[in-house]
Motif scaffolding. Structure first.
Motif, PDB file in Angstrom:
ATOM      1  N   MET A 105       0.684  -1.148   0.003  1.00  0.00           N
ATOM      2  CA  MET A 105       0.021   0.053  -0.024  1.00  0.00           C
ATOM      3  C   MET A 105       0.989   1.379   0.080  1.00  0.00           C
ATOM      4  O   MET A 105       0.476   2.140  -0.649  1.00  0.00           O
ATOM      5  CB  MET A 105      -0.931   0.020   1.239  1.00  0.00           C
ATOM      6  N   THR A 106       2.057   1.228   0.647  1.00  0.00           N
ATOM      7  CA  THR A 106       2.853   2.500   0.794  1.00  0.00           C
ATOM      8  C   THR A 106       3.636   2.521  -0.640  1.00  0.00           C
ATOM      9  O   THR A 106       3.549   3.793  -1.154  1.00  0.00           O
ATOM     10  CB  THR A 106       4.040   2.216   1.637  1.00  0.00           C
ATOM     11  N   GLY A 107       3.911   1.590  -1.318  1.00  0.00           N
ATOM     12  CA  GLY A 107       4.395   1.709  -2.342  1.00  0.00           C
ATOM     13  C   GLY A 107       3.492   2.219  -3.523  1.00  0.00           C
ATOM     14  O   GLY A 107       3.734   3.028  -4.533  1.00  0.00           O
ATOM     15  N   TYR A 108       2.275   1.662  -3.661  1.00  0.00           N
ATOM     16  CA  TYR A 108       1.100   1.778  -4.431  1.00  0.00           C
ATOM     17  C   TYR A 108       0.554   3.305  -4.225  1.00  0.00           C
ATOM     18  O   TYR A 108       0.574   4.022  -5.254  1.00  0.00           O
ATOM     19  CB  TYR A 108       0.077   0.987  -4.178  1.00  0.00           C
ATOM     20  N   ALA A 109       0.547   3.759  -3.052  1.00  0.00           N
ATOM     21  CA  ALA A 109       0.266   5.295  -2.831  1.00  0.00           C
ATOM     22  C   ALA A 109       1.447   6.140  -3.447  1.00  0.00           C
ATOM     23  O   ALA A 109       0.974   7.055  -4.007  1.00  0.00           O
ATOM     24  CB  ALA A 109       0.109   5.307  -1.258  1.00  0.00           C
ATOM     25  N   GLY A 110       2.660   5.756  -3.319  1.00  0.00           N
ATOM     26  CA  GLY A 110       3.777   6.628  -3.508  1.00  0.00           C
ATOM     27  C   GLY A 110       3.608   6.653  -5.096  1.00  0.00           C
ATOM     28  O   GLY A 110       3.973   7.868  -5.846  1.00  0.00           O
ATOM     29  N   ARG A 111       3.404   5.582  -5.834  1.00  0.00           N
ATOM     30  CA  ARG A 111       3.328   5.488  -7.323  1.00  0.00           C
ATOM     31  C   ARG A 111       2.073   6.466  -7.805  1.00  0.00           C
ATOM     32  O   ARG A 111       2.221   7.435  -8.635  1.00  0.00           O
ATOM     33  CB  ARG A 111       3.251   3.994  -7.831  1.00  0.00           C
ATOM     34  N   LYS A 112       1.056   6.345  -7.294  1.00  0.00           N
ATOM     35  CA  LYS A 112      -0.148   7.054  -7.723  1.00  0.00           C
ATOM     36  C   LYS A 112      -0.056   8.539  -7.354  1.00  0.00           C
ATOM     37  O   LYS A 112      -0.570   9.263  -8.214  1.00  0.00           O
ATOM     38  CB  LYS A 112      -1.349   6.415  -6.908  1.00  0.00           C
ATOM     39  N   VAL A 113       0.287   8.895  -6.349  1.00  0.00           N
ATOM     40  CA  VAL A 113       0.445  10.133  -5.790  1.00  0.00           C
ATOM     41  C   VAL A 113       1.725  10.965  -6.106  1.00  0.00           C
ATOM     42  O   VAL A 113       1.438  12.368  -6.666  1.00  0.00           O
ATOM     43  CB  VAL A 113       0.208  10.282  -4.174  1.00  0.00           C
ATOM     44  N   PHE A 114       2.835  10.322  -6.081  1.00  0.00           N
ATOM     45  CA  PHE A 114       3.908  11.081  -6.580  1.00  0.00           C
ATOM     46  C   PHE A 114       4.856  10.644  -7.608  1.00  0.00           C
ATOM     47  O   PHE A 114       5.861  11.318  -8.246  1.00  0.00           O
ATOM     48  CB  PHE A 114       5.067  10.935  -5.349  1.00  0.00           C
ATOM     49  N   GLY A 115       4.676   9.432  -8.301  1.00  0.00           N
ATOM     50  CA  GLY A 115       5.246   8.874  -9.487  1.00  0.00           C
ATOM     51  C   GLY A 115       5.756   7.488  -9.007  1.00  0.00           C
ATOM     52  O   GLY A 115       5.917   7.159  -8.147  1.00  0.00           O
ATOM     53  N   THR A 116       6.029   6.979 -10.244  1.00  0.00           N
ATOM     54  CA  THR A 116       6.709   5.382 -10.187  1.00  0.00           C
ATOM     55  C   THR A 116       7.958   5.528  -9.409  1.00  0.00           C
ATOM     56  O   THR A 116       7.993   4.357  -8.434  1.00  0.00           O
ATOM     57  CB  THR A 116       7.161   5.085 -11.702  1.00  0.00           C
ATOM     58  N   ALA A 154      -2.673   5.307   3.128  1.00  0.00           N
ATOM     59  CA  ALA A 154      -2.530   5.089   1.626  1.00  0.00           C
ATOM     60  C   ALA A 154      -4.001   5.457   0.764  1.00  0.00           C
ATOM     61  O   ALA A 154      -3.860   6.203  -0.120  1.00  0.00           O
ATOM     62  CB  ALA A 154      -2.270   3.843   1.178  1.00  0.00           C
ATOM     63  N   SER A 155      -4.968   5.163   1.457  1.00  0.00           N
ATOM     64  CA  SER A 155      -6.479   5.179   0.455  1.00  0.00           C
ATOM     65  C   SER A 155      -6.568   6.822   0.788  1.00  0.00           C
ATOM     66  O   SER A 155      -7.177   7.435  -0.318  1.00  0.00           O
ATOM     67  CB  SER A 155      -7.644   4.535   1.299  1.00  0.00           C
ATOM     68  N   LEU A 156      -6.331   7.658   1.868  1.00  0.00           N
ATOM     69  CA  LEU A 156      -6.631   8.899   2.089  1.00  0.00           C
ATOM     70  C   LEU A 156      -5.875   9.680   0.959  1.00  0.00           C
ATOM     71  O   LEU A 156      -6.435  10.636   0.484  1.00  0.00           O
ATOM     72  CB  LEU A 156      -6.411   9.297   3.427  1.00  0.00           C
ATOM     73  N   LEU A 157      -4.355   9.359   0.907  1.00  0.00           N
ATOM     74  CA  LEU A 157      -3.803  10.067   0.196  1.00  0.00           C
ATOM     75  C   LEU A 157      -4.091   9.883  -1.395  1.00  0.00           C
ATOM     76  O   LEU A 157      -4.216  10.942  -2.372  1.00  0.00           O
ATOM     77  CB  LEU A 157      -2.242   9.515   0.034  1.00  0.00           C
ATOM     78  N   ILE A 158      -4.520   8.551  -1.939  1.00  0.00           N
ATOM     79  CA  ILE A 158      -4.913   8.430  -3.286  1.00  0.00           C
ATOM     80  C   ILE A 158      -6.237   9.226  -3.509  1.00  0.00           C
ATOM     81  O   ILE A 158      -6.615   9.455  -4.656  1.00  0.00           O
ATOM     82  CB  ILE A 158      -4.962   6.852  -3.672  1.00  0.00           C
ATOM     83  N   ALA A 159      -7.281   9.152  -2.646  1.00  0.00           N
ATOM     84  CA  ALA A 159      -8.425   9.721  -2.578  1.00  0.00           C
ATOM     85  C   ALA A 159      -8.308  10.984  -2.805  1.00  0.00           C
ATOM     86  O   ALA A 159      -9.155  11.580  -3.417  1.00  0.00           O
ATOM     87  CB  ALA A 159      -9.401   9.158  -1.662  1.00  0.00           C
ATOM     88  N   ARG A 169     -12.413   9.034  -5.971  1.00  0.00           N
ATOM     89  CA  ARG A 169     -12.469   9.676  -4.601  1.00  0.00           C
ATOM     90  C   ARG A 169     -13.309   8.910  -3.508  1.00  0.00           C
ATOM     91  O   ARG A 169     -12.987   8.863  -2.479  1.00  0.00           O
ATOM     92  CB  ARG A 169     -12.761  11.083  -4.632  1.00  0.00           C
ATOM     93  N   ARG A 170     -14.484   8.667  -4.151  1.00  0.00           N
ATOM     94  CA  ARG A 170     -15.525   7.767  -3.366  1.00  0.00           C
ATOM     95  C   ARG A 170     -15.066   6.394  -2.836  1.00  0.00           C
ATOM     96  O   ARG A 170     -15.044   5.879  -1.553  1.00  0.00           O
ATOM     97  CB  ARG A 170     -16.715   7.912  -3.920  1.00  0.00           C
ATOM     98  N   ASN A 171     -14.304   5.566  -4.072  1.00  0.00           N
ATOM     99  CA  ASN A 171     -13.879   4.156  -3.569  1.00  0.00           C
ATOM    100  C   ASN A 171     -12.776   4.297  -2.650  1.00  0.00           C
ATOM    101  O   ASN A 171     -13.070   3.179  -1.830  1.00  0.00           O
ATOM    102  CB  ASN A 171     -13.739   3.550  -5.054  1.00  0.00           C
ATOM    103  N   TRP A 172     -12.061   4.976  -3.032  1.00  0.00           N
ATOM    104  CA  TRP A 172     -10.578   5.107  -2.053  1.00  0.00           C
ATOM    105  C   TRP A 172     -10.938   5.696  -0.838  1.00  0.00           C
ATOM    106  O   TRP A 172     -10.625   5.039   0.415  1.00  0.00           O
ATOM    107  CB  TRP A 172      -9.477   5.957  -2.594  1.00  0.00           C
ATOM    108  N   MET A 173     -11.986   6.351  -0.343  1.00  0.00           N
ATOM    109  CA  MET A 173     -12.423   6.895   0.828  1.00  0.00           C
ATOM    110  C   MET A 173     -13.234   5.786   1.579  1.00  0.00           C
ATOM    111  O   MET A 173     -13.084   5.843   2.898  1.00  0.00           O
ATOM    112  CB  MET A 173     -13.287   8.253   0.754  1.00  0.00           C
ATOM    113  N   LEU A 174     -13.927   5.154   0.915  1.00  0.00           N
ATOM    114  CA  LEU A 174     -14.741   4.016   1.649  1.00  0.00           C
ATOM    115  C   LEU A 174     -13.760   3.177   1.921  1.00  0.00           C
ATOM    116  O   LEU A 174     -13.897   2.567   3.296  1.00  0.00           O
ATOM    117  CB  LEU A 174     -15.660   3.342   0.469  1.00  0.00           C
TER     118      LEU A 174
END
Length: 557
Positions: A105-116, A154-159, A169-174
């Protein structure tokens, strides 16, 4: 060196292979050590009793009601026992999976929010941080809580990222709300209080008031209560005494009042963070400082991460109750901040990170033999454990030194990804060496060497007592509860509800023990060395079945 090697983060095959190796080693390592008391034995035994009894509502330890913590870990371990049988790796599987989930989740959030590249670096930093790795190998509540809180973060950052679509936003916040609910079931109200406090502080410091309109509060609260509330309702219906003890005593009184034998100085966690973030200590201060700079856009993820790490760290530093595992939830945020810094760090700063790791390895290689030679062990078993541990710690030091030097060579050749990867692999392997080498110490703590002699004496009708002590791991390995004698400690509240499940006075035990011996009723007792001398002085009939440096097993026949 070709581009594919230099740009490791651009290869999905390489990253998934690396993640697969991380999972394989992590899961394998769950089985190589004895369950160390108190925590590992306690939570394994609670799950064994739940599995054996079929009661998934009222949590018990040694057959006694035990409401200090919620049941998520006990549920997961009991289901693991149901699927795979009893064992050491089975008891640790949930925490191991939570550690793996946290890295993903940490790696995925980093990828989605900040880059690969940040995603890769964040996963590498977290997967190699000593405290995160160690917590994922220990059957305690800290990693279960941290895994669920990482899902929340991680979900909060991505959402909340500016480019998120309405459905994202809805799905990640849930999912974020579900993560908080599971965190509450893992360890209590802090699963909600900590993220909620971080959100309040973030909105104040970032002046991002509209974030409250992006949380899907109504749907989120429905998800939260649907997951978190049922057990609290059911356990209170069956055990009316549970709510006050759990919510008042285990939360507010433990946080605010002394007397729980877990006090520590205000700098307690500062001293633990230094080894805990290894091998990334050389860039941690710079990473925290860089997070203070404002970014473009409405949502400020760096600030959110900084508040998450600092607030949780200070929250537990203020608490009167302190244990090392309390700060594990800060490490995913620190990993993301470190990854962000490493992405733009200068050549000199990455050289510093590698150099600090090499220096640490050298200090270990020189300092451990000197320290061991100066130690005066209190007994031969303790000295033997230290001597047996030395080669493993020395191996960890050698791995750190070699990894640091190799990382320096990569950095001199401007292989940025390989520099970070080398530091991470060295930290990962060094930590596992330290953990593997603790087995002799774990056996001594658990008393597992005594199990063959105890099992040879135990018959279906044998009474089993634990006098003035409670051996958490032995109870699990013997797969049966004991009758507590002159011992309360963590059982104090449960024994108030079920006093018939223990013998409060040693005199009562002596009378029963002696009468059973006269009547030919076979009994065993686990006792401390001091208690043995006391019983011997009183003339109690005893036969020593087994003993080690910490405890004795006696029989009455």
């Amino acid at each position: 060196m070709n581009t594919a090697v230099r740009e490791f983060h651009a290869s999905k095959t390489a990253m998934w292979t690396l993640f697969g190796l991380f999972i394989a080693v992590t899961l394998y390592a769950l089985s190589i050590r004895t369950l160390v008391p108190p925590d590992e034995g306690r939570y394994a035994e609670m799950a064994r009793e739940m599995f054996a009894s079929g009661d998934w509502i009222t949590t018990r330890l040694n057959g006694i009601k035990y409401f200090e913590k919620p049941p998520l870990q006990t549920w997961m371990n009991a289901m693991t026992f149901a699927a795979f049988g009893l064992g050491d790796w089975q008891a640790r599987l949930w925490t191991g999976l939570c550690g793996i989930l946290g890295v993903f989740m940490t790696g995925y959030a980093g990828r989605k929010v900040f880059g690969t590249r940040v995603g890769l670096y964040a996963g590498l930093v977290l997967a190699s941080s000593l405290f995160w790795l160690a917590s994922g190998q220990i059957n305690s509540l800290d990693m279960g809580l941290s895994g669920m809180m990482t899902v929340t973060l991680a979900s909060l950052l991505i959402a909340q990222r500016d480019e998120a679509t309405a459905s994202e936003r809805r799905n990640w916040m849930l999912l974020c709300w579900a993560g908080m609910a599971l965190a509450v079931l893992a360890k209590g109200l802090i699963g909600l209080v900590l993220p909620g406090s971080v959100l309040i502080l973030y909105s104040l410091l970032a002046r991002d008031w509209r974030i409250w309109h992006r949380l899907h509060l109504v749907k989120g609260m429905l998800v939260f209560f649907a997951i978190a509330a049922p057990w609290f309702v059911l356990v209170a219906m069956r055990n009316p005494e549970q709510p006050y003890f759990f919510f008042v005593h285990e939360h507010f009184q433990r946080f605010l009042m002394k007397g729980h034998k877990r006090e520590g100085a205000w700098y307690y966690f500062v001293l633990l963070l230094i080894p805990g973030i290894m091998p990334w200590l050389g860039v941690l201060p710079q990473s925290l400082a860089a997070a203070c700079k404002r970014q473009a856009g409405t949502f400020q993820p760096r600030l959110m991460l900084l508040i998450w790490a600092v607030f949780i760290f200070l929250f537990f530093s203020y608490s009167t109750s302190k244990l090392p595992g309390y700060i594990v939830p800060v490490f995913p945020a620190l990993a993301l901040l470190t990854a962000l810094f490493l992405e733009t760090a200068s050549h000199r700063q990455r050289m510093l990170a590698a150099g600090v790791l090499a220096l640490l390895g050298l200090v270990v290689l020189v300092g451990v033999p000197v320290t061991l030679a100066a130690i005066r062990a209190r007994d031969e078993a303790h000295l033997a454990a230290l001597q047996g541990y030395q080669p493993w710690v020395m191996t960890a030091g050698a791995l750190a030194l070699a990894g640091g030097v190799l990382a320096l060579l990569h950095e001199r050749a401007l292989r940025r990804d390989m520099t970070i990867l080398t530091i991470a692999v060295a930290g990962f392997l060094a930590t596992h060496s330290i953990l593997a080498g603790s087995e002799l110490y774990g056996q001594n703590r658990a008393g597992s060497d005594l199990l063959p002699q105890i099992r040879a004496e135990l018959k279906p009708g044998t009474k089993l007592y634990s006098v003035s002590i409670y051996e958490q791991s032995l109870t699990y390995y013997l797969q049966r509860p004991v009758t507590l004698v002159a011992y309360t400690d963590e059982f104090a509240f449960g024994l108030q509800q079920q006093p018939e499940l223990s013998i409060p006075k040693i005199e009562t035990f002596i009378t029963q023990w002696t009468n059973d011996a006269t009547a030919g009723v076979h009994s065993l007792a686990i006792i401390s060395l001091d208690r043995y001398e006391d019983l011997k002085h009183r003339g109690v009939p005893m036969r020593v079945v087994a003993e080690d440096a910490r405890r004795m097993i006696i029989a009455n026949l």
